[in-house]
Enzyme design. Structure first.
Site, PDB file in Angstrom:
ATOM      1  N   TYR A   1      11.258   3.215   6.371  1.00  0.00           N
ATOM      2  CA  TYR A   1      10.851   3.817   5.105  1.00  0.00           C
ATOM      3  C   TYR A   1      12.068   3.882   4.188  1.00  0.00           C
ATOM      4  O   TYR A   1      13.004   4.658   4.423  1.00  0.00           O
ATOM      5  CB  TYR A   1      10.316   5.234   5.315  1.00  0.00           C
ATOM      6  CG  TYR A   1       9.002   5.338   6.046  1.00  0.00           C
ATOM      7  CD1 TYR A   1       8.211   4.217   6.302  1.00  0.00           C
ATOM      8  CD2 TYR A   1       8.537   6.568   6.484  1.00  0.00           C
ATOM      9  CE1 TYR A   1       7.003   4.332   6.967  1.00  0.00           C
ATOM     10  CE2 TYR A   1       7.321   6.691   7.144  1.00  0.00           C
ATOM     11  CZ  TYR A   1       6.574   5.569   7.387  1.00  0.00           C
ATOM     12  OH  TYR A   1       5.372   5.693   8.054  1.00  0.00           O
TER      13      TYR A   1
ATOM     14  N   LEU B   1      -6.457  11.301   2.896  1.00  0.00           N
ATOM     15  CA  LEU B   1      -6.852  11.337   1.488  1.00  0.00           C
ATOM     16  C   LEU B   1      -6.898   9.937   0.888  1.00  0.00           C
ATOM     17  O   LEU B   1      -6.943   9.776  -0.343  1.00  0.00           O
ATOM     18  CB  LEU B   1      -5.888  12.219   0.685  1.00  0.00           C
ATOM     19  CG  LEU B   1      -5.766  13.668   1.163  1.00  0.00           C
ATOM     20  CD1 LEU B   1      -4.788  14.439   0.292  1.00  0.00           C
ATOM     21  CD2 LEU B   1      -7.123  14.355   1.174  1.00  0.00           C
TER      22      LEU B   1
ATOM     23  N   ARG C   1      -4.656   7.696   0.565  1.00  0.00           N
ATOM     24  CA  ARG C   1      -3.491   7.466  -0.312  1.00  0.00           C
ATOM     25  C   ARG C   1      -3.702   8.007  -1.728  1.00  0.00           C
ATOM     26  O   ARG C   1      -3.374   7.358  -2.723  1.00  0.00           O
ATOM     27  CB  ARG C   1      -3.147   5.984  -0.346  1.00  0.00           C
ATOM     28  CG  ARG C   1      -2.724   5.475   1.028  1.00  0.00           C
ATOM     29  CD  ARG C   1      -2.500   3.979   1.072  1.00  0.00           C
ATOM     30  NE  ARG C   1      -2.065   3.605   2.405  1.00  0.00           N
ATOM     31  CZ  ARG C   1      -2.880   3.452   3.451  1.00  0.00           C
ATOM     32  NH1 ARG C   1      -4.174   3.649   3.301  1.00  0.00           N
ATOM     33  NH2 ARG C   1      -2.409   3.123   4.632  1.00  0.00           N
ATOM     34  N   GLY C   2      -4.253   9.201  -1.785  1.00  0.00           N
ATOM     35  CA  GLY C   2      -4.430   9.857  -3.066  1.00  0.00           C
ATOM     36  C   GLY C   2      -5.729   9.560  -3.768  1.00  0.00           C
ATOM     37  O   GLY C   2      -6.019  10.123  -4.825  1.00  0.00           O
TER      38      GLY C   2
ATOM     39  N   ALA D   1      -8.741  15.319  -7.081  1.00  0.00           N
ATOM     40  CA  ALA D   1      -9.444  15.727  -8.294  1.00  0.00           C
ATOM     41  C   ALA D   1      -9.270  14.697  -9.405  1.00  0.00           C
ATOM     42  O   ALA D   1     -10.153  14.511 -10.244  1.00  0.00           O
ATOM     43  CB  ALA D   1      -8.947  17.095  -8.757  1.00  0.00           C
TER      44      ALA D   1
END
Length: 328
Positions: free
Chosen positions: A56, A205, A207-208, A212
Protein backbone atom coordinates in the site's frame (compact mmCIF):
# COMPACT_ATOMS: atom_id res chain seq x y z
CA UNK A 1 -16.60 -2.23 21.85
CA UNK A 2 -17.85 -5.74 21.22
CA UNK A 3 -15.27 -8.46 20.54
CA UNK A 4 -15.09 -11.43 18.18
CA UNK A 5 -12.54 -14.22 17.89
CA UNK A 6 -10.89 -14.87 14.56
CA UNK A 7 -11.10 -18.59 13.93
CA UNK A 8 -10.84 -21.38 16.43
CA UNK A 9 -7.30 -20.45 17.46
CA UNK A 10 -6.95 -16.84 16.33
CA UNK A 11 -6.90 -13.58 18.29
CA UNK A 12 -9.85 -11.85 19.91
CA UNK A 13 -10.38 -8.56 18.07
CA UNK A 14 -12.84 -5.69 18.00
CA UNK A 15 -16.13 -6.45 16.22
CA UNK A 16 -15.13 -3.97 13.52
CA UNK A 17 -11.70 -3.38 12.02
CA UNK A 18 -10.09 -0.36 10.38
CA UNK A 19 -8.75 -0.78 6.85
CA UNK A 20 -5.88 1.64 6.28
CA UNK A 21 -5.31 1.31 2.51
CA UNK A 22 -7.10 4.54 1.62
CA UNK A 23 -4.67 6.48 3.78
CA UNK A 24 -2.01 5.87 1.14
CA UNK A 25 -3.80 7.55 -1.76
CA UNK A 26 -5.62 4.49 -3.13
CA UNK A 27 -8.68 6.67 -3.65
CA UNK A 28 -6.81 9.86 -4.45
CA UNK A 29 -4.88 12.18 -2.11
CA UNK A 30 -5.38 11.56 1.62
CA UNK A 31 -4.56 13.98 4.42
CA UNK A 32 -1.75 12.46 6.47
CA UNK A 33 -2.57 14.25 9.72
CA UNK A 34 -6.26 13.35 9.50
CA UNK A 35 -5.39 9.74 8.68
CA UNK A 36 -3.23 9.44 11.78
CA UNK A 37 -5.90 11.17 13.85
CA UNK A 38 -8.41 8.64 12.51
CA UNK A 39 -6.25 5.72 13.65
CA UNK A 40 -5.91 7.36 17.08
CA UNK A 41 -9.69 7.83 17.26
CA UNK A 42 -10.20 4.20 16.25
CA UNK A 43 -7.99 2.95 19.08
CA UNK A 44 -9.68 5.32 21.52
CA UNK A 45 -13.04 3.94 20.37
CA UNK A 46 -12.03 0.35 21.08
CA UNK A 47 -11.04 -0.70 17.55
CA UNK A 48 -8.10 -3.06 17.91
CA UNK A 49 -7.78 -4.58 14.41
CA UNK A 50 -5.77 -2.49 11.93
CA UNK A 51 -5.40 -3.85 8.40
CA UNK A 52 -2.55 -2.82 6.12
CA UNK A 53 -0.35 -4.18 3.34
CA UNK A 54 3.33 -3.78 2.58
CA UNK A 55 2.51 -2.70 -0.99
CA UNK A 56 0.00 0.00 0.00
CA UNK A 57 1.75 3.11 -1.22
CA UNK A 58 4.95 1.03 -1.64
CA UNK A 59 5.55 0.96 2.12
CA UNK A 60 3.94 4.33 2.85
CA UNK A 61 1.01 2.78 4.69
CA UNK A 62 3.11 0.75 7.07
CA UNK A 63 5.21 3.80 7.93
CA UNK A 64 2.04 5.81 8.57
CA UNK A 65 0.61 3.08 10.79
CA UNK A 66 3.91 2.94 12.68
CA UNK A 67 3.68 6.64 13.43
CA UNK A 68 0.05 6.34 14.51
CA UNK A 69 0.55 3.42 16.91
CA UNK A 70 3.79 4.64 18.46
CA UNK A 71 3.50 4.00 22.18
CA UNK A 72 0.25 2.06 21.66
CA UNK A 73 1.44 -1.11 19.94
CA UNK A 74 0.03 -3.34 22.66
CA UNK A 75 -3.47 -1.90 22.09
CA UNK A 76 -3.79 -3.14 18.52
CA UNK A 77 -3.53 -6.22 16.34
CA UNK A 78 -1.77 -5.67 13.03
CA UNK A 79 -3.07 -7.59 10.02
CA UNK A 80 -0.56 -7.36 7.17
CA UNK A 81 -0.83 -8.53 3.57
CA UNK A 82 2.29 -9.24 1.56
CA UNK A 83 3.35 -10.48 -1.85
CA UNK A 84 1.94 -7.72 -4.04
CA UNK A 85 4.63 -6.13 -6.19
CA UNK A 86 4.54 -2.63 -7.65
CA UNK A 87 6.88 -0.55 -9.75
CA UNK A 88 7.85 3.07 -9.08
CA UNK A 89 4.70 4.54 -10.61
CA UNK A 90 2.49 2.34 -8.43
CA UNK A 91 1.46 -0.13 -11.12
CA UNK A 92 0.76 -3.66 -9.90
CA UNK A 93 3.34 -5.93 -11.53
CA UNK A 94 2.73 -9.33 -9.96
CA UNK A 95 2.64 -11.50 -6.86
CA UNK A 96 5.48 -13.33 -5.12
CA UNK A 97 4.81 -15.66 -2.19
CA UNK A 98 7.85 -17.94 -2.38
CA UNK A 99 9.20 -18.95 1.04
CA UNK A 100 12.27 -16.77 0.55
CA UNK A 101 9.97 -13.87 -0.34
CA UNK A 102 7.94 -14.45 2.83
CA UNK A 103 11.05 -13.96 4.95
CA UNK A 104 12.12 -10.92 2.95
CA UNK A 105 8.75 -9.13 2.92
CA UNK A 106 8.22 -9.76 6.62
CA UNK A 107 11.63 -8.38 7.54
CA UNK A 108 10.83 -5.12 5.77
CA UNK A 109 7.35 -4.92 7.31
CA UNK A 110 8.67 -5.37 10.82
CA UNK A 111 11.16 -2.57 10.21
CA UNK A 112 8.60 -0.18 8.73
CA UNK A 113 5.99 -0.94 11.38
CA UNK A 114 8.51 -0.61 14.20
CA UNK A 115 7.49 -3.87 15.84
CA UNK A 116 8.97 -7.28 16.56
CA UNK A 117 5.92 -9.21 15.38
CA UNK A 118 2.85 -9.11 13.15
CA UNK A 119 -0.38 -10.42 14.63
CA UNK A 120 -1.84 -11.82 11.39
CA UNK A 121 0.24 -12.29 8.25
CA UNK A 122 -1.32 -13.22 4.93
CA UNK A 123 -0.47 -13.45 1.22
CA UNK A 124 -2.44 -10.76 -0.59
CA UNK A 125 -3.29 -13.06 -3.49
CA UNK A 126 -2.61 -16.64 -4.50
CA UNK A 127 0.67 -16.95 -6.37
CA UNK A 128 -0.08 -19.41 -9.19
CA UNK A 129 3.57 -20.44 -9.37
CA UNK A 130 3.91 -21.33 -5.68
CA UNK A 131 1.96 -24.09 -3.87
CA UNK A 132 -0.04 -22.55 -1.04
CA UNK A 133 1.43 -25.23 1.24
CA UNK A 134 4.90 -23.75 0.71
CA UNK A 135 3.75 -20.22 1.50
CA UNK A 136 1.83 -21.20 4.61
CA UNK A 137 4.70 -23.40 5.75
CA UNK A 138 7.08 -20.46 5.44
CA UNK A 139 4.79 -18.25 7.54
CA UNK A 140 4.54 -21.04 10.11
CA UNK A 141 8.32 -20.98 10.41
CA UNK A 142 8.08 -17.26 11.22
CA UNK A 143 5.55 -18.10 13.93
CA UNK A 144 8.11 -20.46 15.46
CA UNK A 145 10.60 -17.57 15.44
CA UNK A 146 8.11 -15.28 17.20
CA UNK A 147 7.77 -12.84 14.31
CA UNK A 148 4.17 -13.76 13.41
CA UNK A 149 1.30 -14.76 15.71
CA UNK A 150 -1.37 -16.08 13.31
CA UNK A 151 -1.84 -16.89 9.62
CA UNK A 152 -4.55 -15.46 7.39
CA UNK A 153 -5.51 -15.78 3.74
CA UNK A 154 -6.90 -13.31 1.23
CA UNK A 155 -9.18 -13.75 -1.78
CA UNK A 156 -8.78 -17.51 -2.21
CA UNK A 157 -11.29 -20.24 -2.99
CA UNK A 158 -12.40 -23.38 -1.13
CA UNK A 159 -9.69 -25.74 -2.42
CA UNK A 160 -6.89 -23.34 -1.52
CA UNK A 161 -8.42 -22.72 1.90
CA UNK A 162 -8.49 -26.45 2.66
CA UNK A 163 -4.93 -27.01 1.47
CA UNK A 164 -3.63 -24.08 3.51
CA UNK A 165 -5.50 -25.08 6.65
CA UNK A 166 -4.10 -28.61 6.43
CA UNK A 167 -0.60 -27.17 6.86
CA UNK A 168 -1.35 -24.74 9.69
CA UNK A 169 -4.55 -23.43 11.32
CA UNK A 170 -5.86 -20.38 9.47
CA UNK A 171 -7.34 -17.62 11.62
CA UNK A 172 -9.29 -15.76 8.97
CA UNK A 173 -9.94 -15.27 5.31
CA UNK A 174 -9.94 -11.65 4.19
CA UNK A 175 -12.29 -11.24 1.26
CA UNK A 176 -14.76 -8.77 -0.17
CA UNK A 177 -18.22 -9.31 1.27
CA UNK A 178 -21.24 -7.09 1.71
CA UNK A 179 -24.66 -6.29 0.33
CA UNK A 180 -23.11 -5.59 -3.08
CA UNK A 181 -20.67 -8.55 -3.04
CA UNK A 182 -22.34 -11.81 -2.05
CA UNK A 183 -20.10 -14.26 -3.89
CA UNK A 184 -18.73 -16.02 -0.80
CA UNK A 185 -22.18 -17.31 0.08
CA UNK A 186 -22.06 -19.89 -2.72
CA UNK A 187 -19.29 -22.10 -1.31
CA UNK A 188 -16.50 -20.15 0.41
CA UNK A 189 -18.45 -19.29 3.57
CA UNK A 190 -19.55 -22.90 3.96
CA UNK A 191 -15.90 -23.99 3.74
CA UNK A 192 -14.59 -21.48 6.29
CA UNK A 193 -17.35 -22.39 8.75
CA UNK A 194 -16.65 -26.08 8.37
CA UNK A 195 -12.99 -25.49 9.19
CA UNK A 196 -13.51 -22.92 11.95
CA UNK A 197 -12.06 -19.97 10.01
CA UNK A 198 -13.43 -16.45 10.36
CA UNK A 199 -14.08 -13.88 7.64
CA UNK A 200 -12.66 -10.38 7.81
CA UNK A 201 -14.82 -8.65 5.24
CA UNK A 202 -13.56 -5.70 3.25
CA UNK A 203 -15.55 -3.74 0.71
CA UNK A 204 -18.63 -3.72 2.96
CA UNK A 205 -19.51 -0.28 1.58
CA UNK A 206 -18.41 -1.24 -1.94
CA UNK A 207 -15.60 1.34 -1.83
CA UNK A 208 -17.84 4.20 -0.86
CA UNK A 209 -20.65 3.35 -3.25
CA UNK A 210 -22.98 2.57 -0.35
CA UNK A 211 -23.16 6.03 1.17
CA UNK A 212 -25.51 8.97 1.47
CA UNK A 213 -23.66 10.61 -1.43
CA UNK A 214 -22.11 7.97 -3.72
CA UNK A 215 -19.04 9.28 -5.58
CA UNK A 216 -19.46 10.11 -9.27
CA UNK A 217 -16.12 11.84 -9.89
CA UNK A 218 -12.69 10.54 -9.04
CA UNK A 219 -9.38 12.17 -8.21
CA UNK A 220 -6.23 11.21 -10.14
CA UNK A 221 -4.96 7.89 -8.84
CA UNK A 222 -8.37 6.78 -7.55
CA UNK A 223 -8.72 3.23 -8.89
CA UNK A 224 -12.51 3.43 -8.75
CA UNK A 225 -12.31 5.43 -11.96
CA UNK A 226 -11.43 2.17 -13.72
CA UNK A 227 -13.78 -0.15 -11.80
CA UNK A 228 -16.88 -1.44 -13.67
CA UNK A 229 -19.30 -0.73 -10.82
CA UNK A 230 -18.46 2.96 -11.02
CA UNK A 231 -18.88 3.32 -14.78
CA UNK A 232 -21.76 4.75 -16.85
CA UNK A 233 -25.01 2.81 -16.74
CA UNK A 234 -23.62 0.48 -14.08
CA UNK A 235 -23.09 3.40 -11.72
CA UNK A 236 -26.56 4.82 -12.36
CA UNK A 237 -28.15 1.43 -11.67
CA UNK A 238 -26.14 0.90 -8.49
CA UNK A 239 -26.91 4.36 -7.14
CA UNK A 240 -30.57 3.45 -7.60
CA UNK A 241 -30.05 0.46 -5.30
CA UNK A 242 -28.33 2.68 -2.74
CA UNK A 243 -31.27 5.08 -2.80
CA UNK A 244 -33.63 2.24 -1.90
CA UNK A 245 -31.34 1.18 0.94
CA UNK A 246 -31.24 4.78 2.08
CA UNK A 247 -35.00 4.72 2.51
CA UNK A 248 -34.81 1.62 4.70
CA UNK A 249 -31.96 3.12 6.75
CA UNK A 250 -33.84 6.37 7.28
CA UNK A 251 -36.86 4.45 8.52
CA UNK A 252 -34.64 2.69 11.04
CA UNK A 253 -32.92 5.89 12.14
CA UNK A 254 -29.44 4.92 10.92
CA UNK A 255 -27.28 5.90 7.97
CA UNK A 256 -27.07 3.69 4.91
CA UNK A 257 -23.40 2.99 5.71
CA UNK A 258 -24.32 1.83 9.21
CA UNK A 259 -27.03 -0.37 7.72
CA UNK A 260 -24.54 -2.05 5.35
CA UNK A 261 -21.88 -2.56 8.02
CA UNK A 262 -24.38 -3.94 10.52
CA UNK A 263 -25.83 -6.28 7.88
CA UNK A 264 -22.42 -7.93 7.46
CA UNK A 265 -21.93 -8.22 11.22
CA UNK A 266 -25.40 -9.77 11.54
CA UNK A 267 -24.48 -12.62 9.18
CA UNK A 268 -22.62 -14.41 11.97
CA UNK A 269 -20.20 -14.12 14.87
CA UNK A 270 -17.47 -15.38 12.54
CA UNK A 271 -17.61 -12.18 10.43
CA UNK A 272 -15.71 -8.98 11.22
CA UNK A 273 -16.35 -6.01 8.90
CA UNK A 274 -13.30 -3.99 7.88
CA UNK A 275 -14.18 -0.38 7.23
CA UNK A 276 -11.73 1.71 5.25
CA UNK A 277 -11.87 5.41 6.02
CA UNK A 278 -9.47 8.33 6.25
CA UNK A 279 -11.71 10.63 8.28
CA UNK A 280 -12.74 10.64 11.92
CA UNK A 281 -16.34 11.53 11.16
CA UNK A 282 -16.77 8.46 8.98
CA UNK A 283 -15.07 6.33 11.61
CA UNK A 284 -17.52 7.49 14.27
CA UNK A 285 -20.36 6.58 11.93
CA UNK A 286 -18.88 3.12 11.33
CA UNK A 287 -18.33 2.39 15.02
CA UNK A 288 -21.99 3.28 15.61
CA UNK A 289 -22.96 0.37 13.37
CA UNK A 290 -21.71 -2.12 15.97
CA UNK A 291 -24.83 -1.54 18.06
CA UNK A 292 -27.32 -1.80 15.18
CA UNK A 293 -29.45 -4.95 15.18
CA UNK A 294 -32.16 -6.23 12.85
CA UNK A 295 -35.39 -8.15 13.10
CA UNK A 296 -35.88 -11.02 10.67
CA UNK A 297 -38.41 -8.89 8.82
CA UNK A 298 -35.90 -6.06 8.42
CA UNK A 299 -33.29 -8.43 7.03
CA UNK A 300 -35.79 -9.76 4.51
CA UNK A 301 -36.68 -6.21 3.48
CA UNK A 302 -33.03 -5.29 2.94
CA UNK A 303 -32.28 -8.39 0.89
CA UNK A 304 -35.42 -7.91 -1.17
CA UNK A 305 -34.11 -4.49 -2.22
CA UNK A 306 -30.62 -5.84 -3.03
CA UNK A 307 -30.94 -9.54 -3.86
CA UNK A 308 -27.92 -11.59 -4.88
CA UNK A 309 -26.79 -10.50 -8.33
CA UNK A 310 -28.61 -7.16 -8.29
CA UNK A 311 -25.45 -5.06 -8.56
CA UNK A 312 -24.23 -4.07 -12.02
CA UNK A 313 -20.55 -4.53 -12.83
CA UNK A 314 -17.79 -6.67 -11.35
CA UNK A 315 -15.94 -5.59 -8.22
CA UNK A 316 -12.61 -5.26 -10.03
CA UNK A 317 -11.62 -4.65 -13.64
CA UNK A 318 -11.31 -7.74 -15.85
CA UNK A 319 -7.54 -8.08 -15.53
CA UNK A 320 -7.70 -7.92 -11.74
CA UNK A 321 -10.63 -10.33 -11.54
CA UNK A 322 -8.50 -12.88 -13.39
CA UNK A 323 -5.99 -12.82 -10.51
CA UNK A 324 -8.57 -13.82 -7.89
CA UNK A 325 -8.50 -17.48 -6.85
CA UNK A 326 -11.76 -16.75 -5.02
CA UNK A 327 -13.52 -16.11 -8.34
CA UNK A 328 -12.48 -19.38 -10.01
Amino acid sequence: MQKRQLGATGPVVSAIGLGCMGMSNAYGPADRAESIATIHAAIDGGVTLLDTGDFYGQGHNELLVREAIQGRRDEVQLSVKFGGMRDADGSFVGIDTRPVAVANFLAYSLQRLGTDHVDIYRPARLDPSVPIEDTVGAIAEQIEKGRVRHIGLSEVGPETIRRAHAVHPIADLQIEYGLFSRGIEEEILQTTRELGISITAYGVLSRGLISATPPTRYAPGDFRGHTPRFQGDNLAHNIGLVEKLNEIAAGKGVTVAQLAIAWVAARGEDLVPLVGTTKRARLTEAIGAVDVTFTEQELQEIEAVVPVGAVAGTRYATAQMALLDSER
